[in-house]
Design a protein around this motif. Sequence first.
Motif, PDB file in Angstrom:
ATOM      1  N   PHE A 123       0.818  -1.207   0.000  1.00 16.07           N
ATOM      2  CA  PHE A 123       0.000   0.000   0.000  1.00 16.07           C
ATOM      3  C   PHE A 123       0.854   1.261   0.000  1.00 16.07           C
ATOM      4  O   PHE A 123       0.438   2.280  -0.544  1.00 16.07           O
ATOM      5  N   ARG A 124       2.034   1.201   0.560  1.00 19.69           N
ATOM      6  CA  ARG A 124       2.925   2.362   0.481  1.00 19.69           C
ATOM      7  C   ARG A 124       3.331   2.608  -0.964  1.00 19.69           C
ATOM      8  O   ARG A 124       3.357   3.743  -1.436  1.00 19.69           O
ATOM      9  N   ARG A 125       3.651   1.548  -1.672  1.00 18.00           N
ATOM     10  CA  ARG A 125       4.023   1.687  -3.076  1.00 18.00           C
ATOM     11  C   ARG A 125       2.820   2.128  -3.912  1.00 18.00           C
ATOM     12  O   ARG A 125       2.939   2.910  -4.848  1.00 18.00           O
ATOM     13  N   LEU A 126       1.638   1.620  -3.560  1.00 15.21           N
ATOM     14  CA  LEU A 126       0.429   1.964  -4.295  1.00 15.21           C
ATOM     15  C   LEU A 126       0.076   3.439  -4.147  1.00 15.21           C
ATOM     16  O   LEU A 126      -0.327   4.090  -5.104  1.00 15.21           O
ATOM     17  N   PHE A 127       0.240   3.988  -2.954  1.00 18.79           N
ATOM     18  CA  PHE A 127      -0.118   5.371  -2.678  1.00 18.79           C
ATOM     19  C   PHE A 127       1.106   6.265  -2.517  1.00 18.79           C
ATOM     20  O   PHE A 127       1.065   7.245  -1.801  1.00 18.79           O
ATOM     21  N   TRP A 128       2.205   5.928  -3.176  1.00 18.34           N
ATOM     22  CA  TRP A 128       3.443   6.686  -3.020  1.00 18.34           C
ATOM     23  C   TRP A 128       3.276   8.149  -3.432  1.00 18.34           C
ATOM     24  O   TRP A 128       3.794   9.054  -2.796  1.00 18.34           O
TER      25      TRP A 128
END
Length: 138
Positions: A123-128
């Motif tokens: 999710f961090r990569r998704l919402f970077w």
Amino acid sequence: MAVPNWAAPKVSRDVFLGHHWGVAIVSLFFVAFRIGVRVKYFRRIWADDIMVIGACLMIFATACIYQSQATSLYKSYPLVIGKIPPTPENLANETTLLRAEVTEYYLFYTALWTVKLSLLVFFRRLFWDRQRAPFLKA
């Protein structure tokens, strides 16, 4: 001396081992599908995939531990309630079982937290690009 409040096993040894190996095989299929999709469509494997692969290997390790210690696990109840004598061989098996149980607990909870961490990394990569969004800070 009072007998501890232990309960007899509710499932047989074969059902217990079948459950653990079944869960390990199902998780292997899901991880293989996930890696296949990532490689086919994104042409790379991300850090969260590596974490999930590690967790899958830990689940297989716990299944191997239970496979090797299932006999001792099912002999521990009769040993505690006094149906079999506490011979040195039985006590050595119990010591080995307890060490294996501690290892299994560490592996299981490490696998559980590794999967949770992989979700956070995903999710961090998704919402970077939206890191400053107020609804993601909570």
